[in-house]
Scaffold this motif. Sequence first.
Motif, short mmCIF file in Angstrom:
data_model
loop_
_atom_site.label_atom_id
_atom_site.label_comp_id
_atom_site.label_asym_id
_atom_site.label_seq_id
_atom_site.Cartn_x
_atom_site.Cartn_y
_atom_site.Cartn_z
N LEU A 103 2.88 -5.47 -14.36
CA LEU A 103 1.67 -4.79 -13.87
C LEU A 103 1.04 -5.50 -12.68
O LEU A 103 0.38 -4.86 -11.87
N GLY A 141 0.82 -1.22 0.00
CA GLY A 141 0.00 0.00 0.00
C GLY A 141 0.85 1.27 0.00
O GLY A 141 0.53 2.23 -0.70
N PHE A 200 8.05 -1.07 -21.80
CA PHE A 200 7.24 -2.21 -22.25
C PHE A 200 6.33 -1.93 -23.44
O PHE A 200 5.67 -2.84 -23.91
N ILE A 206 2.53 2.08 -3.60
CA ILE A 206 1.78 2.22 -4.85
C ILE A 206 2.27 3.49 -5.52
O ILE A 206 2.25 4.56 -4.94
N CYS A 247 5.51 4.15 -12.23
CA CYS A 247 5.28 2.87 -12.91
C CYS A 247 4.83 3.09 -14.34
O CYS A 247 5.25 2.38 -15.25
N LYS A 248 3.97 4.09 -14.54
CA LYS A 248 3.46 4.37 -15.89
C LYS A 248 4.61 4.72 -16.85
O LYS A 248 4.58 4.31 -18.03
N PRO A 272 1.88 4.98 -9.00
CA PRO A 272 1.30 4.90 -10.35
C PRO A 272 2.02 5.71 -11.41
O PRO A 272 2.23 5.23 -12.52
N GLU A 273 2.45 6.92 -11.07
CA GLU A 273 3.01 7.77 -12.13
C GLU A 273 4.37 7.27 -12.60
O GLU A 273 4.66 7.27 -13.80
N GLU A 289 6.00 1.42 -17.69
CA GLU A 289 5.05 0.69 -18.54
C GLU A 289 5.12 1.19 -19.99
O GLU A 289 5.10 0.39 -20.92
#
Lengths: 409, 409
Positions: free
Chosen positions: A218, A161, A177, A164, A169-170, A166-167, A173
């Motif tokens: 992911l 938790g 990838f 996390i 990781c994006k 997101p930005e 991604e």
Amino acid sequence: MAYRALTEQEAVQYVKELPGLFSEGADLSSREIGDGNLNLVFDIREEATGKSVIVKQALPYARVVGESWPLTLDRARIESEALQIQYKRVPELVPQVYHFDQELALTVMENVGDHIIMRKGLIEGNRYPLFAKQIGKFLAHTLFYTSDLGSHPYEKKALVGRFINPELCKITEDLVFTDPYENAPTNNFNPLIQREVEAIWQNKPLKLEIAKLKYDFLTRAEALLHGDLHTGSIFVTKTSLKVIDPEFAYYGPLGFDIGAVIANLLLNYAGQHGLQADPGERESYREYLLETVEDVWNEFVSQFVQLWHKQAKERSAHVEGLWESYVNRLIQDTAGYAGCKILRRVIGLAGVADLNEIADEQTRAEAERLALAIGEALILQRTKIGESTDITDLVRSVTAKFYQEAATV
Amino acid sequence: MAYRALTEQEAVQYVKELPGLFSEGADLSSREIGDGNLNLVFDIREEATGKSVIVKQALPYARVVGESWPLTLDRARIESEALQIQYKRVPELVPQVYHFDQELALTVMENVGDHIIMRKGLIEGNRYPLFAKQIGKFLAHTLFYTSDLGSHPYEKKALVGRFINPELCKITEDLVFTDPYENAPTNNFNPLIQREVEAIWQNKPLKLEIAKLKYDFLTRAEALLHGDLHTGSIFVTKTSLKVIDPEFAYYGPLGFDIGAVIANLLLNYAGQHGLQADPGERESYREYLLETVEDVWNEFVSQFVQLWHKQAKERSAHVEGLWESYVNRLIQDTAGYAGCKILRRVIGLAGVADLNEIADEQTRAEAERLALAIGEALILQRTKIGESTDITDLVRSVTAKFYQEAATV
């Protein structure tokens, strides 16, 4: 204090007011040493004692190749917390955090400026005999103790938790990838390899395997990854190693971190085509790099499995055959992620100096073609890999084929 | 209001004060219909209009088979939020939430009391011709839209954070994936099957596969699962279906939810050995159950793949071959998780009425042995499974072998 980017003088003042770092009235100098694309990095130093600290402040945007986009300041918290978790496990391999300021997105930490960036060291042809042992230990300990194997189920889930991310990781991604495998505007490759890059865009089996690796990135919340463990995040001397910059930290598949290290060794391996003119020297350094690839995996796995046997808290961990099956899957993941990391550095937005510093465009294109061939082979043939020599054998055979074809042209 | 368990009268008063549910001065009756082990469940009803709602309040402890341990009230939030996310996708298949109160750990929702618990319906020998279509839709839509395939990467990661559910996951980790496979004090099985249970405790290949499935349960954050989708969480009429009680909701592997449905159909299938004395009737009902197993998977997969093709937001989703590879892995996961769910219902703490209601201990032991054999086969042979008939063929062949051996004893 509400967020604002600090000036050099404000950074000095900030550090002075922290208890326990410098004596009152210390005479401190400050120098901004960051590249200004993502963070401000102040080297704050007391000349009289030689004592220094780093003040790293996240900027609310990212700038890469002229583009600029907003980027969460929460990454400073992620980085600071990740550093502290890693430090708890391997204090000799991570800079110590002295202070974190959430509002200012600012971390005060140990200055590792007496080390050099490993990528630079490899480009200069240095050898680091302790590197594999050190990075193997970093990987084994930081990954094991944050995984379901080495932590309490409540603790692991709480960490999932908190990390996390997101930005950031994006960014992975997209840039690791997705974008490099289609004609995306972010791509940034040598026009001389257009034909090879287009072949990758058309390579359906390769794209399928990369999509599977992306799906695992992911979804597989296995351990707290560094998330960006290339040789630019590793600072070295002949005897010491420090891993920095875990702002991409999140819970993901272990193979992604291990693969990042191996990918960057192999990018330098490919770069030797243009970095080292003398064939004997080149061959010898490449052998050193391949041995290092083997040693990184072997050190990691021996320490990881030892921790598994001695420290695993997960009740099912000692079921017969589990660790072997786990390790077997892990080396295949590692090879696959190493392959993606290699391809993206050749095709995608962010290149590496190991290739970019090759002045001659033709020679550079050749080195890049070799890198692409290695990356592709690692991804497509990863299910045949069972031990570290399978990785290096694959690299050797791709290299032999590459020079054979070059000789017949 | 600080947390306290409500009385029936306080529950009435609470509902009266909510806007929009009942008219002022409505004459409401309240009846507590929960089993009191985990939650209070009030059926609150206005006799004059026939209108009613359910008030479900979590208790700060769990009681199972005489034992009692503290259990987080946060599960009420998880349940209420999961119900709302599911309702958004399949409003006809989930009770509507009217109100949630975090302090009181209390949800006011649609009363589905005109339905019966599906487990009960199956034990009574009813058939539900729309069931497979309905549950297939529930699974396809709730799983797809919360996965990386059907949601924005930021949205998915935010949901992962909101559905971190350590205490309830721990119950599953222990009671589904660990305790039944060793001599644990929580186990609770028919003494007549001691020999078969001990054989499972000694079965190393089986324990290895279960440990792998557990590791995936711990790490694969694929979609927002219901998390406890047995036939006691499914309310049915001949035409309608409502899925309730998602307090175990968390991000996990899709196959766990689908496998739970199939496991519970197969537990009833095994139970028919003692539930239905007439061999012809038994055979016919078992065929109905196996067809339902096939239909559940087929309905799920056809709707899921349709959503994939039409609605997938993930940029790599349309890479050639990905969905086929995904679905192939998924049916194998499904079989594996179904197997674990069957074994634990026979060996572990919480049994099922489909077996427990068989009055004769010997007959019950036979049904339980059949269930164990089916569960084991699903786990060990799951990598050979490619379509739903592979599952039912496996069940048929295990059953044939079972009766053959019984006949030769």
